[in-house]
Design a protein around this motif. Structure first.
Motif, PDB file in Angstrom:
ATOM      1  N   THR A  16       0.856  -1.180   0.000  1.00 38.97           N
ATOM      2  CA  THR A  16       0.000   0.000   0.000  1.00 38.97           C
ATOM      3  C   THR A  16       0.895   1.234   0.000  1.00 38.97           C
ATOM      4  O   THR A  16       1.920   1.250   0.688  1.00 38.97           O
ATOM      5  N   ALA A  17       0.522   2.243  -0.757  1.00 40.73           N
ATOM      6  CA  ALA A  17       1.325   3.462  -0.818  1.00 40.73           C
ATOM      7  C   ALA A  17       0.420   4.677  -0.990  1.00 40.73           C
ATOM      8  O   ALA A  17      -0.675   4.578  -1.553  1.00 40.73           O
ATOM      9  N   ALA A  18       0.871   5.812  -0.484  1.00 45.75           N
ATOM     10  CA  ALA A  18       0.138   7.072  -0.651  1.00 45.75           C
ATOM     11  C   ALA A  18       1.071   8.230  -0.350  1.00 45.75           C
ATOM     12  O   ALA A  18       2.016   8.105   0.443  1.00 45.75           O
ATOM     13  N   LEU A  19       0.802   9.356  -0.976  1.00 46.06           N
ATOM     14  CA  LEU A  19       1.513  10.579  -0.624  1.00 46.06           C
ATOM     15  C   LEU A  19       0.901  11.129   0.653  1.00 46.06           C
ATOM     16  O   LEU A  19      -0.329  11.184   0.799  1.00 46.06           O
ATOM     17  N   ILE A  20       1.753  11.534   1.587  1.00 41.20           N
ATOM     18  CA  ILE A  20       1.293  12.027   2.881  1.00 41.20           C
ATOM     19  C   ILE A  20       1.692  13.491   3.068  1.00 41.20           C
ATOM     20  O   ILE A  20       2.857  13.859   2.867  1.00 41.20           O
ATOM     21  N   ASP A  21       0.710  14.299   3.408  1.00 38.73           N
ATOM     22  CA  ASP A  21       0.961  15.689   3.775  1.00 38.73           C
ATOM     23  C   ASP A  21       1.422  15.676   5.230  1.00 38.73           C
ATOM     24  O   ASP A  21       0.623  15.407   6.135  1.00 38.73           O
ATOM     25  N   LEU A  22       2.689  15.931   5.468  1.00 39.26           N
ATOM     26  CA  LEU A  22       3.256  15.800   6.804  1.00 39.26           C
ATOM     27  C   LEU A  22       2.847  16.926   7.743  1.00 39.26           C
ATOM     28  O   LEU A  22       2.939  16.775   8.964  1.00 39.26           O
ATOM     29  N   GLU A  23       2.376  18.032   7.191  1.00 35.47           N
ATOM     30  CA  GLU A  23       1.915  19.128   8.051  1.00 35.47           C
ATOM     31  C   GLU A  23       0.478  18.901   8.506  1.00 35.47           C
ATOM     32  O   GLU A  23       0.137  19.092   9.675  1.00 35.47           O
ATOM     33  N   GLN A  24      -0.384  18.462   7.587  1.00 35.67           N
ATOM     34  CA  GLN A  24      -1.776  18.185   7.931  1.00 35.67           C
ATOM     35  C   GLN A  24      -1.965  16.773   8.501  1.00 35.67           C
ATOM     36  O   GLN A  24      -3.015  16.448   9.046  1.00 35.67           O
ATOM     37  N   LYS A 125       4.472   4.345  15.434  1.00 37.20           N
ATOM     38  CA  LYS A 125       4.762   5.757  15.142  1.00 37.20           C
ATOM     39  C   LYS A 125       3.562   6.418  14.464  1.00 37.20           C
ATOM     40  O   LYS A 125       3.253   7.583  14.730  1.00 37.20           O
ATOM     41  N   GLY A 126       2.870   5.680  13.597  1.00 37.14           N
ATOM     42  CA  GLY A 126       1.697   6.226  12.943  1.00 37.14           C
ATOM     43  C   GLY A 126       0.592   6.557  13.928  1.00 37.14           C
ATOM     44  O   GLY A 126      -0.062   7.607  13.829  1.00 37.14           O
ATOM     45  N   GLY A 241      -3.489  -4.679  13.519  1.00 32.47           N
ATOM     46  CA  GLY A 241      -3.439  -5.943  12.806  1.00 32.47           C
ATOM     47  C   GLY A 241      -4.831  -6.492  12.546  1.00 32.47           C
ATOM     48  O   GLY A 241      -5.820  -6.046  13.126  1.00 32.47           O
ATOM     49  N   ASN A 242      -4.913  -7.485  11.676  1.00 31.07           N
ATOM     50  CA  ASN A 242      -6.203  -8.011  11.240  1.00 31.07           C
ATOM     51  C   ASN A 242      -7.030  -8.620  12.366  1.00 31.07           C
ATOM     52  O   ASN A 242      -8.270  -8.575  12.334  1.00 31.07           O
ATOM     53  N   ILE A 243      -6.379  -9.197  13.370  1.00 32.34           N
ATOM     54  CA  ILE A 243      -7.116  -9.827  14.464  1.00 32.34           C
ATOM     55  C   ILE A 243      -7.940  -8.803  15.234  1.00 32.34           C
ATOM     56  O   ILE A 243      -8.985  -9.136  15.804  1.00 32.34           O
ATOM     57  N   VAL A 244      -7.506  -7.552  15.227  1.00 29.22           N
ATOM     58  CA  VAL A 244      -8.226  -6.513  15.970  1.00 29.22           C
ATOM     59  C   VAL A 244      -9.614  -6.251  15.379  1.00 29.22           C
ATOM     60  O   VAL A 244     -10.485  -5.676  16.039  1.00 29.22           O
ATOM     61  N   ASN A 245      -9.858  -6.697  14.155  1.00 29.48           N
ATOM     62  CA  ASN A 245     -11.207  -6.577  13.603  1.00 29.48           C
ATOM     63  C   ASN A 245     -12.218  -7.402  14.396  1.00 29.48           C
ATOM     64  O   ASN A 245     -13.422  -7.172  14.293  1.00 29.48           O
ATOM     65  N   ALA A 272      -6.558   3.528  15.728  1.00 27.97           N
ATOM     66  CA  ALA A 272      -7.541   4.430  15.117  1.00 27.97           C
ATOM     67  C   ALA A 272      -7.324   4.536  13.610  1.00 27.97           C
ATOM     68  O   ALA A 272      -8.214   4.992  12.887  1.00 27.97           O
ATOM     69  N   LEU A 273      -6.163   4.103  13.145  1.00 26.61           N
ATOM     70  CA  LEU A 273      -5.803   4.288  11.734  1.00 26.61           C
ATOM     71  C   LEU A 273      -5.905   3.019  10.903  1.00 26.61           C
ATOM     72  O   LEU A 273      -5.889   3.092   9.669  1.00 26.61           O
ATOM     73  N   GLY A 274      -6.006   1.862  11.552  1.00 28.96           N
ATOM     74  CA  GLY A 274      -6.081   0.617  10.815  1.00 28.96           C
ATOM     75  C   GLY A 274      -4.849   0.413   9.957  1.00 28.96           C
ATOM     76  O   GLY A 274      -3.715   0.649  10.378  1.00 28.96           O
ATOM     77  N   GLU A 275      -5.065  -0.018   8.712  1.00 33.68           N
ATOM     78  CA  GLU A 275      -3.931  -0.313   7.841  1.00 33.68           C
ATOM     79  C   GLU A 275      -3.167   0.941   7.419  1.00 33.68           C
ATOM     80  O   GLU A 275      -2.075   0.836   6.851  1.00 33.68           O
ATOM     81  N   LYS A 276      -3.725   2.112   7.694  1.00 38.74           N
ATOM     82  CA  LYS A 276      -3.012   3.346   7.354  1.00 38.74           C
ATOM     83  C   LYS A 276      -1.918   3.684   8.365  1.00 38.74           C
ATOM     84  O   LYS A 276      -1.077   4.544   8.116  1.00 38.74           O
ATOM     85  N   ALA A 277      -1.931   3.036   9.535  1.00 40.43           N
ATOM     86  CA  ALA A 277      -1.002   3.390  10.599  1.00 40.43           C
ATOM     87  C   ALA A 277       0.460   3.238  10.174  1.00 40.43           C
ATOM     88  O   ALA A 277       1.263   4.159  10.340  1.00 40.43           O
ATOM     89  N   ALA A 278       0.809   2.065   9.640  1.00 40.36           N
ATOM     90  CA  ALA A 278       2.209   1.835   9.259  1.00 40.36           C
ATOM     91  C   ALA A 278       2.629   2.765   8.130  1.00 40.36           C
ATOM     92  O   ALA A 278       3.768   3.255   8.095  1.00 40.36           O
TER      93      ALA A 278
END
Length: 286
Positions: A16-24, A125-126, A241-245, A272-278
């Motif tokens: 998974t990949a995305a551009l992240i705005d580090l200020e927002q 960290k996420g 992780g998936n088990i937390v579902n 709170a971020l799910g798979e977006k955390a990492a």
């Protein structure tokens, strides 16, 4: 130009990949890209699939101008980008290869733009960066899935704890706190096979064996967290992780068991971020 980075999360079967705005502290719209990966493929096939996903996520931005931070499971020489994964039924063809150089060559960029980091540490960290642990400077993180990821943070610095192989009960922690434990234990109790925890929840909820297996898991998890707390003395723990579902079936009992063991209530938070955390954690890494 906004302060942005390309955050990447590589798992055993996906990227998974995305551009992240580090200020927002948010992903930039229309840059989220996720692909399934055949981790038993050739090194060339895997690197090409990764590169294609990164190109899609860049969404018109010049990759040469971006910092590319990648959360990746270990073992690995993260500084030099050399894969050390073996005997794990994933990425066998990458063992010993310099992934930083191979990926940079495929993307046409300098290897110095690519940075690999431990995925469990990136998860924590996420959650500190923009998730359920905002405001904490001393905490631990657990990713509960195919394996067990462990990380800790002290004074804002996050590191992989590597406690998946901590001696625990009759084996190591990952033997009891992972998808494979659910699969093995259900077969022992029920005599039939399940694919994973989602299969267990979808098709066996309400049965006696269902309740038994989650009761055992919540106690095992509480005892492991207690060992982790005694080692690093954090102020909170976050679970991902998936088990937390399957949270409704074990998290509250885990909190209860942990309070009984410790004599006081300890913050056990869900991601709170799910798979977006990492991915966010990787992007925000300095």
């Amino acid at each position: 130009m906004k302060k942005i980075a390309l955050g990447v999360d590589i798992g055993g079967s996906h990227i998974t990949a995305a551009l992240i705005d580090l200020e927002q502290k948010v992903e930039i719209e229309d840059t989220w890209s996720r692909s399934r990966i055949q981790s038993d493929g050739s090194a060339e096939e895997i690197i090409n699939a990764w590169a294609e996903t990164l190109n899609q996520a860049s969404n018109g931005y010049d990759l040469k101008s971006l910092k590319i931070n990648i959360a990746m499971p270990g073992p690995m020489n993260y500084k030099n980008g050399i894969c050390k994964i073996k005997d794990q039924d994933k990425y066998k063809t990458l063992y010993g290869l310099n992934l930083k150089q191979l990926l940079a060559s495929r993307l046409g960029i300098s290897p110095s733009a690519i940075h690999f980091m431990n995925d469990a540490a990136c998860f924590l960290k996420g959650e500190v960066f923009s998730g359920s642990l905002k405001g904490y400077d001393h905490a631990i993180g657990l990713t509960l899935g195919t394996g067990l990821g462990t990380s800790y943070m002290l004074d804002g610095k996050v590191k992989d704890s590597g406690l998946w192989n901590m001696p625990f009960l009759k084996g190591i922690a990952e033997d009891y706190i992972s998808t494979r434990w659910f699969v093995k234990r259900f077969a022992e109790l029920n005599g039939t096979a399940i694919k994973d925890v989602k299969d267990l929840v979808d098709n066996h909820v309400g049965t006696a064996h269902f309740e038994t297996i989650f009761a055992e898991f919540s106690l095992n998890l509480a005892n492991f967290i207690h060992k982790f707390i005694r080692k690093d003395m954090p102020l909170a723990v976050v679970l991902g992780g998936n088990i937390v579902n399957a949270e409704p079936y074990f998290v509250q009992d885990t909190r209860k068991h942990l309070a009984e063991i410790m004599g006081y209530s300890f913050p056990v938070k869900r991601s709170a971020l799910g798979e977006k955390a990492a991915l966010l954690g990787a992007a925000s890494w300095q």
